[in-house]
Design a protein around this motif. Structure first.
Motif, PDB file in Angstrom:
ATOM      1  N   ARG A 870       0.832  -1.202   0.000  1.00 26.31           N
ATOM      2  CA  ARG A 870       0.000   0.000   0.000  1.00 26.31           C
ATOM      3  C   ARG A 870       0.870   1.256   0.000  1.00 26.31           C
ATOM      4  N   THR A 927      -8.277   2.332  -2.742  1.00 25.87           N
ATOM      5  CA  THR A 927      -8.392   1.803  -1.377  1.00 25.87           C
ATOM      6  C   THR A 927      -8.755   2.887  -0.375  1.00 25.87           C
ATOM      7  N   ASP A 930     -12.315   3.279   1.209  1.00 28.98           N
ATOM      8  CA  ASP A 930     -12.710   2.419   2.319  1.00 28.98           C
ATOM      9  C   ASP A 930     -12.180   2.933   3.656  1.00 28.98           C
TER      10      ASP A 930
END
Length: 961
Positions: A870, A927, A930
């Motif tokens: 990430r 992402t 979220d």
């Protein structure tokens, strides 16, 4: 076939601590071109320094087992009611603060607020602390906490020397200062060549004194007005510091009202447990014109890119890296978490609540004196706050023995006097027991005291202090101290502040050199056990057997891990460990008649605290060059070692290097220095890359400090607490820090911290970590940390050049990526990348250290491959934005990099004039939809903050405006 799993493996804590699973490790190894972890580590770590056998540590225990083992040790401690005082007092930590700060990872896993945009919550709490200190002391400016009261006094001495007009070389200390404070100041003064004079401030401050330290109330409890003494000192151009008790300042005349120049003290009794001596937040307040010489950190008010109020660290931010050996002090770690607790104690109670506590404590002291007078005992002073010295002709030891049997501790001053300190936790029943012990010893049992007698005495208590010694102004007038008094309001305030910040509970903090790793819950739990938190550091030794067991075991384990022969746990910060290690080297040379050895060689890449610590020990710093690969230049080292051979005291190196590389030449470096009579200090900041693989005490080190708040899991707490033990080879063991009044090394250099074992109450964290990991787990953690760093370096190398690697093309536990070519080509700076990472929900890597214009990344072993990916994805997305600027698709001035971070307020503006979309600004990767972190402020204006320095809370309307 049994259905039961291999319980010894399934319960291993290391599986919880280490992020990557076995399959993930294999994937990462494959990306690096290795089949096994063994082949990888053999390639990274030089064979010449590898450990020849595994560490001999206890077998790993599960979390449940380790907690039970430590609990059994803790129960050997005897928690008695303390009347000892002397800078340490019982206090009630409000439950809302205990649960939502001390036990809350949102607060204790945060890093030092060098990135202000993601630190507004803890910065506000620290600004509250500064405001609290300035209002209580009635001085102009205060720092955001120091290490403890005694070291704050030593810093006050250095400040007086630095800014004072009196060119004398003597520092005066009030004989009525706490013994530990006097001892720590003496330790600091000796290598600086400062003479110490201890005496009566009424008569002994002479015109050769550049500074003076007074204490009010004194160690004997007497309350004094030093106004005349300070006026007389000022006539000699002598600067005056006053050590004060924070709770007493709510009701007693303040150092500011006495015209003192500096106030120092401890904030411990504002809700921070005694904890066998620490950690506690020391403080310093001083005059406005000394602000640029104030040691430690200073929180200031600035504005952000949207014109809104924003907080930041001001003036002193990492100043050691700029001023090096000319730095104000070597302080790097503060006591932020404890300062936050103390500030919120004041916020929660407010001025009215604090006044009630202070007056009640004073009433208990008055009642105690009155009750003892009925037995024929007299106090030495009629004016006191919470502490009284009682005349006990020939009976002090017998009284101590009697109270000890009744689970009460008091201070034995000498055979004819005892000291009694009451506090917030003292109950009427405690006073009944205490006074009846005196009755028993005096054979005056006919005057047995009952609880109703105590209550009557409390109700009849009046001020023992004359009106001219009382405070004339109302404390804590700022609105922040006058609103959050219900638990509902306080709970929401703490939640609001925590939500403003990025801590480890929210995302990876990839800081090079700072090792932000998992602070496991099981490691933290014992800290608040009463058996650890409620022990006074001066309690009789038979009451701290559990502490002694834990400390002895921890010292042995750290010796085994590092290859050294002895350890002192006293230093309560890494900088203090450096200082203690260099003091040991200095004392060793002097014991051999080699006083002239005062040259300290330091590579140009060294952490800034290294040269700052060296100058504090009276050493002269000589810089050793690094070569183009970032390694120590052996030719330059050899030349300077030979040039200064007769005067060479030490070299300070960091290993692996500050550049994140295992240098093959480290044994040669050590040998060169040893050949010229010097000692080798190996900075333990990067020990996380060595545990289980190599030992500094075995490959050439004579001394190292170890950062327990890095490698060994004590949380950073927003910038502290820290523990920096110093480990040495046997020839230096007798020169470790000692402490007056305790059985320690005979020839030690004196104390470097207020308490014998420094920040003792957080040592269970490291004990738990080592006990749960065991030899294999610790080694696995090191290998995983090195693997994670190399995986990041490998995946980023196509987008960002990795500045330094070993001969094998690999890094150690951290990597430095070079942004200077990007800046030259596009104008995009490391600041831009750091601020844009906030939009992705990440804290930035270490900026521009050890090389300007670079980012140093350290993922630690605790981060999973998913989190590493990430972060990598964020960095690659940022690279695409850089390329858009480079190719002319968008100008730098109009790019999301230049305007980052993006607040919700800016994105909700009616008019959006930027050439990129709001979506790209807020959600640069999918992402984030979220789990989105919204920065509370835009980019903070550092220049504005320093030019318009404001270091206390603004009125609430200012935040609303």
């Amino acid at each position: 076939m049994s259905l039961l799993p291999n319980s010894s493996q399934s319960q291993l804590f290391s599986k919880r601590h280490i992020g990557p699973e076995s399959a993930d490790k294999n994937t990462m190894l494959d990306a690096l071109g290795f089949k096994t972890m063994e082949d990888f580590i053999n390639t990274v770590v030089p064979e010449s320094i590898r450990s020849q056998q595994p560490m001999d540590l206890p077998a790993a225990q599960s979390e449940t087992q380790a907690l039970a083992t430590l609990k059994a040790a803790a129960e050997k401690n005897r928690v008695c009611k303390s009347f000892i005082g002397q800078g340490y007092y019982g206090t009630h930590t409000p439950a809302v603060i205990l649960r939502n700060i001390l036990e809350n990872p949102a607060w204790y896993t945060a890093y030092t607020p060098y990135q202000p945009e993601i630190s507004q919550g803890r910065l506000e709490a620290l600004l509250n602390f500064q405001t609290m200190i300035t209002e209580l002391t009635e001085l102009d400016i205060a720092s955001a906490s120091l290490l403890d009261e005694a070291t704050a006094a030593a810093e006050a001495m250095a400040l007086c020397k630095r800014v004072g007009k009196n060119k004398g070389n003597t520092f005066f200390i009030d004989a009525n200062c706490f013994a530990q404070t006097i001892a720590v100041v003496e330790t600091r003064a000796e290598p600086m060549g400062i003479e110490i004079k201890i005496g009566n401030p009424e008569t002994d401050i002479t015109d050769d004194c550049f500074g003076a330290l007074l204490q009010n109330p004194g160690s004997n409890g007497q309350v004094r007005d030093f106004s005349d003494v300070i006026e007389q000192a000022h006539s000699h151009k002598t600067l005056v510091a006053v050590a004060v008790d924070m709770l007493s300042l709510v009701v007693l005349k303040t150092p500011g009202a006495m015209n003192a120049d500096i106030a120092i003290g401890s904030s411990q009794r504002f809700g921070v447990p005694m904890g066998f001596g620490g950690p506690h937040a020391g403080f310093m307040a001083t005059r406005e014109n000394f602000k640029r010489s104030l040691p430690g950190r200073l929180v200031g008010v600035s504005v952000d890119s949207n014109g809104n109020t924003a907080l930041r660290l001001a003036l002193q931010t990492r100043e050691q890296h700029i001023r090096r050996e000319k730095a104000t002090s070597n302080i790097c770690t503060a006591q932020v978490l404890l300062a936050v607790i103390a500030s919120m104690y004041a916020v929660y109670h407010g001025p009215e609540g604090l006044s009630t506590i202070a007056k009640t404590v004073h009433a208990k002291a008055v009642a105690t004196v009155k009750l003892l007078e009925t037995l024929g005992f007299q106090a030495t002073s009629s004016e006191f706050f919470d502490t009284v010295t009682i005349k006990t002709p020939g009976l002090a030891q017998e009284i101590h023995k009697t109270t000890h049997s009744a689970d009460i501790n008091l201070q034995v001053v000498d055979n004819d006097h005892v000291g009694i300190s009451v506090d917030e936790t003292t109950e009427a029943a405690d006073l009944v027991t205490l006074v009846n012990c005196f009755a028993q010893v005096s054979k005056n049992t006919g005057n047995t005291i009952t609880e109703s007698n105590v209550i009557d005495a409390l109700n009849a208590a009046n001020w023992s202090v004359s009106t001219d010694k009382l405070r004339q102004t109302a404390p804590l007038s700022h609105p922040v101290f006058n609103r959050y008094h219900s638990e509902t309001e306080m709970l929401r305030y703490l939640r609001k502040l925590a939500d403003k910040d990025i801590a480890l509970d929210r995302a990876m903090i990839p800081l090079g050199s700072c090792t932000m790793k998992l602070n496991a819950t099981s490691e933290m739990i014992p800290v608040t056990w009463p058996e650890f938190s409620d022990i006074h550091p001066h309690a009789p030794k038979d009451q701290s057997l559990g502490y002694q067991q834990m400390i002895t075991e921890l010292e042995q384990w750290l010796c085994e891990i590092t290859g050294y022969d002895a350890v002192s746990l006293q230093p309560n910060a890494g900088s203090q460990g450096e200082y203690a290690g260099l003091l040991a080297i200095r004392a060793y040379h002097r014991s051999r008649g080699e006083q002239k050895r005062n040259i300290c060689l330091i590579p140009s890449s060294a952490h800034g605290t290294n040269p700052a610590s060296a100058q504090m020990c009276g050493m002269k710093v000589v810089v050793v060059a690094c070569d183009n690969d970032g390694n120590i230049n052996i030719d330059d080292l050899r030349e300077k070692a030979e040039k200064h051979s007769e005067d060479l005291s030490a070299i300070m190196i960091t290993y692996p290097s500050t550049h994140g590389v295992f240098e093959d030449s480290v044994k040669e470096v050590c040998a060169i220095v040893h050949d010229h009579g010097g000692q080798v200090y190996i900075d333990g900041a990067n020990l996380n890359a060595m545990v289980g693989l190599c030992q500094p005490g075995k490959f050439g080190g004579d001394v190292s400090h170890l950062n327990l708040h890095k490698t060994f899991c004590i949380p950073h707490g927003g910038g502290g607490p820290g523990v920096g033990p110093v480990a040495v080879k046997s020839h230096l063991a007798e020169f470790l820090p000692n402490h007056k009044g305790f059985e320690t090394v005979d020839n030690g250099v004196g104390p470097v911290s207020a308490a014998q074992f420094g920040s003792a109450s957080i040592l269970p964290i490291t004990w738990m970590y080592i006990q749960m990991m065991g030899t294999d787990g610790l080694t696995d953690a090191t290998e995983s940390a090195i693997l994670n760093a190399n995986y990041i370096a490998k995946r980023l190398e196509g987008a960002y050049p990795v500045l330094y690697t070993g001969d094998n093309g690999l890094v150690a536990h951290e990597c430095i990526i070079d942004m200077r070519p990007i800046k030259d080509e596009t104008g995009v700076s490391v600041d831009d990348i750091a601020k844009r990472l906030i939009d992705f929900g990440f804290h930035a890597p270490t900026m521009s250290f050890p090389v300007a214009g670079t980012l140093m990344i350290e993922p630690t072993e605790s981060e999973s491959k998913q989190e590493l990916d990430r972060f990598i994805d964020a960095m690659l997305a940022i690279r695409q934005e850089i390329d858009a600027v480079k190719s002319g698709i968008i100008t730098y001035e109009n790019s999301p990099l230049h305007h980052a971070p993006h607040t919700a307020e800016s994105l909700l503006a009616d008019e959006w004039t930027k050439p990129y979309s709001r979506e790209q600004a807020a959600y640069p990767t999918k992402t984030l939809r979220d789990n989105k972190y919204w920065p509370p402020v835009g980019r903070v204006d550092n220049v504005h903050g320093d030019k318009n320095l404001i270091c206390a809370c603004l009125p609430l309307e200012a935040y609303e405006d």
